[in-house]
Design an enzyme around this catalytic site. Structure first.
Site, PDB file in Angstrom:
ATOM      1  N   HIS A 170       0.862  -1.176   0.000  1.00  0.00           N
ATOM      2  CA  HIS A 170       0.000   0.000   0.000  1.00  0.00           C
ATOM      3  C   HIS A 170       0.901   1.228   0.000  1.00  0.00           C
ATOM      4  CE1 HIS A 170      -3.667   2.377   0.846  1.00  0.00           C
ATOM      5  NE2 HIS A 170      -2.813   3.175   1.474  1.00  0.00           N
ATOM      6  N   CYS A 171       0.815   2.031  -1.049  1.00  0.00           N
ATOM      7  CA  CYS A 171       1.655   3.219  -1.182  1.00  0.00           C
ATOM      8  C   CYS A 171       0.855   4.431  -0.710  1.00  0.00           C
ATOM      9  CB  CYS A 171       2.099   3.402  -2.628  1.00  0.00           C
ATOM     10  SG  CYS A 171       3.194   4.821  -2.862  1.00  0.00           S
ATOM     11  N   GLN A 172       1.247   5.000   0.415  1.00  0.00           N
ATOM     12  CA  GLN A 172       0.516   6.134   0.965  1.00  0.00           C
ATOM     13  C   GLN A 172       0.735   7.412   0.169  1.00  0.00           C
ATOM     14  OE1 GLN A 172       1.935   5.347   5.189  1.00  0.00           O
ATOM     15  NE2 GLN A 172      -0.225   5.729   5.597  1.00  0.00           N
ATOM     16  N   GLY A 175      -1.674   6.865  -2.469  1.00  0.00           N
ATOM     17  CA  GLY A 175      -3.005   6.863  -1.876  1.00  0.00           C
ATOM     18  C   GLY A 175      -3.828   5.663  -2.280  1.00  0.00           C
ATOM     19  N   ASN A 176      -3.146   4.562  -2.621  1.00  0.00           N
ATOM     20  CA  ASN A 176      -3.877   3.374  -3.049  1.00  0.00           C
ATOM     21  C   ASN A 176      -2.985   2.152  -2.889  1.00  0.00           C
ATOM     22  OD1 ASN A 176      -5.956   1.846  -4.031  1.00  0.00           O
ATOM     23  ND2 ASN A 176      -5.848   2.609  -6.133  1.00  0.00           N
TER      24      ASN A 176
END
Length: 251
Positions: A170-172, A175-176
């Protein structure tokens, strides 16, 4: 009763009662991760703007007038690609496996996400060895939240609260989640970002060399050159981090 009832679906669209933590836009046509990622997304756009703004405001016009327009144009195209691939990665379904109650609203849970998938492998004509049996049982894990059997390489994301097929991470800053349906966009985003960083550094190098050779302007712009030198060093560090991340995700 389940979290989502058929009566609720009749009164509302599915995205309005979605059990995960995703955010939806354009009447459910675009989906992204949870609101907790907003701070990281802002940080990303601030960094990109701070690095890009001075380049296109001062360096790109200088290069166009004194060298060639091709590098600034190439940089602008890459910048647009970065934005395009960013939104393609961020605002799409990363490979979500619907929860059991969602499947049941539209029929039944597919065999590949139910206990039947285990029967398919465990009750084959050719008996499995104990090692093969253990491998099968470990490959298909039951998710107590989604109440389905996850296929191999799938995982439940703690941020989005969904099971994702071919889950990478999950890549913050995006954002997804990065999974089955948006992984190619993520790789293209990183590729564009790396090449874009190289063009920025090349443009700054050409700018500094040209200014150093203009002796009549050299003394007047010592402070400016020092600032741009710091800018160049920061770009190199950020580019190094992006290259490391890119190498990690394609291996």
């Amino acid at each position: 009763t389940d979290e989502i009832s058929k009566l609720e679906i009749k009164r509302k669209m599915l995205y309005q009662v979605w059990p995960g933590k995703n955010r939806f836009y354009c009447n459910g046509r675009c989906m992204t991760g949870p609101s907790t990622d907003c701070n990281y997304i802002i940080i990303y756009w601030v960094i990109l703007t701070v690095l890009t703004g001075p380049y296109f405001s001062f360096i790109a016009p200088f290069l166009s007038e004194n060298f060639s327009v091709y590098l600034p144009i190439f940089s602008a195209v890459l910048f647009l690609l970065i934005i395009g691939f960013y939104f393609a990665t961020s605002y799409c379904d990363a490979g979500i496996i619907p929860r059991k109650e969602i499947f049941q609203l539209f029929g039944s849970v597919p065999d590949k996400f139910s206990a039947k998938v285990l029967d398919k492998y465990l009750h084959m004509i050719n008996p499995l060895t104990n090692e093969e049996r253990t491998t099968v049982l470990n490959s298909f894990k039951y998710c107590s939240t989604c109440r389905i059997f996850r296929p191999p390489r799938a995982s439940h994301c703690a941020y989005c609260d969904n099971c994702i097929e071919v889950f990478d991470h999950h890549c913050q800053f995006i954002g997804n989640c990065i999974g089955k349906r948006n992984y190619r966009y993520f790789v293209l985003f990183l590729t564009s970002l790396v090449i874009y960083g190289c063009t920025l550094i090349e443009g700054v190098v050409q700018f500094l060399v040209a200014r150093e050779t203009q002796s009549e302007l050299h003394n007047s712009f010592i402070c400016l050159n020092e600032i741009i030198g710091i800018f160049r060093f920061a770009l190199a560090l950020i580019l190094l981090v992006v290259i490391i991340l890119f190498a990690y995700h394609i291996m």
